[in-house]
Design a protein around this motif. Sequence first.
Motif, PDB file in Angstrom:
ATOM      1  N   LEU A   1      31.372  38.542  64.458  1.00 36.41           N
ATOM      2  CA  LEU A   1      31.769  38.417  65.867  1.00 36.41           C
ATOM      3  C   LEU A   1      32.568  37.146  66.112  1.00 36.41           C
ATOM      4  O   LEU A   1      33.590  37.149  66.798  1.00 36.41           O
ATOM      5  CB  LEU A   1      30.517  38.434  66.765  1.00 36.41           C
TER       6      LEU A   1
ATOM      7  N   MET B   1      31.349  35.686  72.590  1.00 31.47           N
ATOM      8  CA  MET B   1      32.604  35.954  71.906  1.00 31.47           C
ATOM      9  C   MET B   1      33.454  37.034  72.557  1.00 31.47           C
ATOM     10  O   MET B   1      34.648  37.116  72.296  1.00 31.47           O
ATOM     11  CB  MET B   1      32.341  36.332  70.441  1.00 31.47           C
ATOM     12  N   THR B   2      32.808  37.861  73.371  1.00 32.76           N
ATOM     13  CA  THR B   2      33.592  38.954  73.956  1.00 32.76           C
ATOM     14  C   THR B   2      33.932  38.723  75.424  1.00 32.76           C
ATOM     15  O   THR B   2      34.468  39.613  76.078  1.00 32.76           O
ATOM     16  CB  THR B   2      32.842  40.295  73.810  1.00 32.76           C
TER      17      THR B   2
ATOM     18  N   LYS C   1      34.747  29.901  74.376  1.00 33.79           N
ATOM     19  CA  LYS C   1      33.830  30.812  73.668  1.00 33.79           C
ATOM     20  C   LYS C   1      32.959  30.036  72.697  1.00 33.79           C
ATOM     21  O   LYS C   1      31.741  30.220  72.637  1.00 33.79           O
ATOM     22  CB  LYS C   1      34.634  31.878  72.920  1.00 33.79           C
TER      23      LYS C   1
ATOM     24  N   ARG D   1      36.200  37.137  64.631  1.00 33.32           N
ATOM     25  CA  ARG D   1      37.243  37.888  65.325  1.00 33.32           C
ATOM     26  C   ARG D   1      38.019  36.997  66.283  1.00 33.32           C
ATOM     27  O   ARG D   1      39.232  37.147  66.455  1.00 33.32           O
ATOM     28  CB  ARG D   1      36.615  39.055  66.097  1.00 33.32           C
ATOM     29  N   VAL D   2      37.293  36.091  66.901  1.00 26.40           N
ATOM     30  CA  VAL D   2      37.953  35.142  67.801  1.00 26.40           C
ATOM     31  C   VAL D   2      38.937  34.278  67.023  1.00 26.40           C
ATOM     32  O   VAL D   2      40.073  34.052  67.459  1.00 26.40           O
ATOM     33  CB  VAL D   2      36.902  34.264  68.513  1.00 26.40           C
TER      34      VAL D   2
ATOM     35  N   CYS E   1      39.404  30.447  73.356  1.00 25.32           N
ATOM     36  CA  CYS E   1      38.640  30.201  72.140  1.00 25.32           C
ATOM     37  C   CYS E   1      37.691  29.025  72.292  1.00 25.32           C
ATOM     38  O   CYS E   1      36.515  29.101  71.949  1.00 25.32           O
ATOM     39  CB  CYS E   1      39.615  29.948  70.989  1.00 25.32           C
TER      40      CYS E   1
ATOM     41  N   GLN F   1      27.300  37.933  71.004  1.00 20.29           N
ATOM     42  CA  GLN F   1      28.100  38.992  71.618  1.00 20.29           C
ATOM     43  C   GLN F   1      28.678  38.532  72.945  1.00 20.29           C
ATOM     44  O   GLN F   1      29.887  38.617  73.180  1.00 20.29           O
ATOM     45  CB  GLN F   1      27.187  40.215  71.856  1.00 20.29           C
ATOM     46  N   SER F   2      27.820  38.020  73.806  1.00 20.63           N
ATOM     47  CA  SER F   2      28.300  37.663  75.141  1.00 20.63           C
ATOM     48  C   SER F   2      29.258  36.474  75.090  1.00 20.63           C
ATOM     49  O   SER F   2      30.205  36.400  75.869  1.00 20.63           O
ATOM     50  CB  SER F   2      27.126  37.366  76.073  1.00 20.63           C
TER      51      SER F   2
ATOM     52  N   THR G   1      35.938  38.070  78.456  1.00 24.62           N
ATOM     53  CA  THR G   1      37.388  38.308  78.551  1.00 24.62           C
ATOM     54  C   THR G   1      38.115  37.186  79.273  1.00 24.62           C
ATOM     55  O   THR G   1      39.322  37.057  79.161  1.00 24.62           O
ATOM     56  CB  THR G   1      37.663  39.624  79.304  1.00 24.62           C
TER      57      THR G   1
END
Lengths: 213, 213
Positions: B143, B82-83, B92, B146-147, B89, B79-80, B85
């Motif tokens: 997750l 991939m999200t 991440k 999505r990236v 890419c 979660q941390s 901000t």
Amino acid sequence: MSSAPLSRKEREKLARQEEILAAARSLFLSKGYHETTLEEIARHAEFGKGTIYNYFSSKEDLFRAINHQLFERLLDLTQSSMTATDSNCRDKLFHYAHGVITHARENSEWILMAMQRGHSLKPDEGKQSMKNFADVMQKVWSLISRVFQVEIENQRIRALDPIALAMLFDGMVRTYCFNHVKFSHIIKETEIEQTAELIVSIFLDGIAVDKTN
Amino acid sequence: MSSAPLSRKEREKLARQEEILAAARSLFLSKGYHETTLEEIARHAEFGKGTIYNYFSSKEDLFRAINHQLFERLLDLTQSSMTATDSNCRDKLFHYAHGVITHARENSEWILMAMQRGHSLKPDEGKQSMKNFADVMQKVWSLISRVFQVEIENQRIRALDPIALAMLFDGMVRTYCFNHVKFSHIIKETEIEQTAELIVSIFLDGIAVDKTN
DNA sequence: TCAAATAATGAATAATGAGTCATAATCTAG
DNA sequence: CTAGATTATGACTCATTATTCATTATTTGA
């Protein structure tokens, strides 16, 4: 390998042995070593429990025999993929990926099983047989890495550690296989050819859009 | 999450529970589920065997609790990663790879263990807890994918199935970790940063020599 | 200080399943 | 056909643990 002149007696014995192996393999692969009882194996093979012991000295011996079969197959595949003289690097990798995926569909969880139990097995006293998963993987990676080595020397791929490359490539293939079998409800069904091609393509070309276009 | 106002009694209970978990985790991870006895866990945790049952209702319950912890950690990390901000890419993916490798060094075999036993566990009646490895992996891949999806929309990477990409990327990371721990005698010791960078680089750029140079 | 309440303990219990072996079935050769 | 060899069998043994629980130790609150 076999100088055996064959005899019916022996052929039948071998056949029965293979039947037991098949039953055990199927159960071990689907439930794991400890969750499988000899009783089950016997029932599955349509023999009495005692009979198993006429063919294998222990449950562990049986497990070892199965591992040995699977290891042999993997080594053969790697050898034939990587030493083909009439194919380039891409073809070799494709052949390997394709073979492993095919093999894995038949023997879904063997890698996992072998790894999991591999290190808790007592060393195999039996002559020339494979000792453990580490030995086999070392050979596999070594064979693959030689192909990368040649490419590096010809400056067709980046000069990275060939063993690391072999391991990472194999890792993609292997994990894909595993996931496919284990999480088939999640993963889109695709043809083996397409999957192998995808993996090789990612590994060689990456996923970034080609800047030369 | 926790509206608990905390009390010493409860804090101590929690601490003892965590001590048992730690002991069990260490043993399960190094020897596997079946090879670990409750006696050992108790000794390792410096409790009597019976005491364990004041905290966990069975060996399996204990195992489930450990899995739950590890799953939570993996999900948080994903979660941390991939999200975030403020990262692209590549960053991440690097963050994820780095985190998983670090986590894996601490908890070497948890993935294997979870997979191997995951499906033979009875379904977890306990409220909101993670059910099994498949659920967790589905979330993780979702997750990550999505990236990739965003990159595809921006035409920065090839238009491949994002879930498949997530799975393959994760596969490289995961297998690398596993091999590193398991076959440390084969694999060259490298820094976590370098390894994570290598994997991301291969995945995004491939290993072929850049034709634009 | 003391009596509930709470927690720890490990000997006893129960279940499991690998491995044995006396017996039965089957095969082979003479 | 029959004795001897070979193979199959599953009830039994036995070691290994997970789990229980009666007992003991500790904590708490009055």
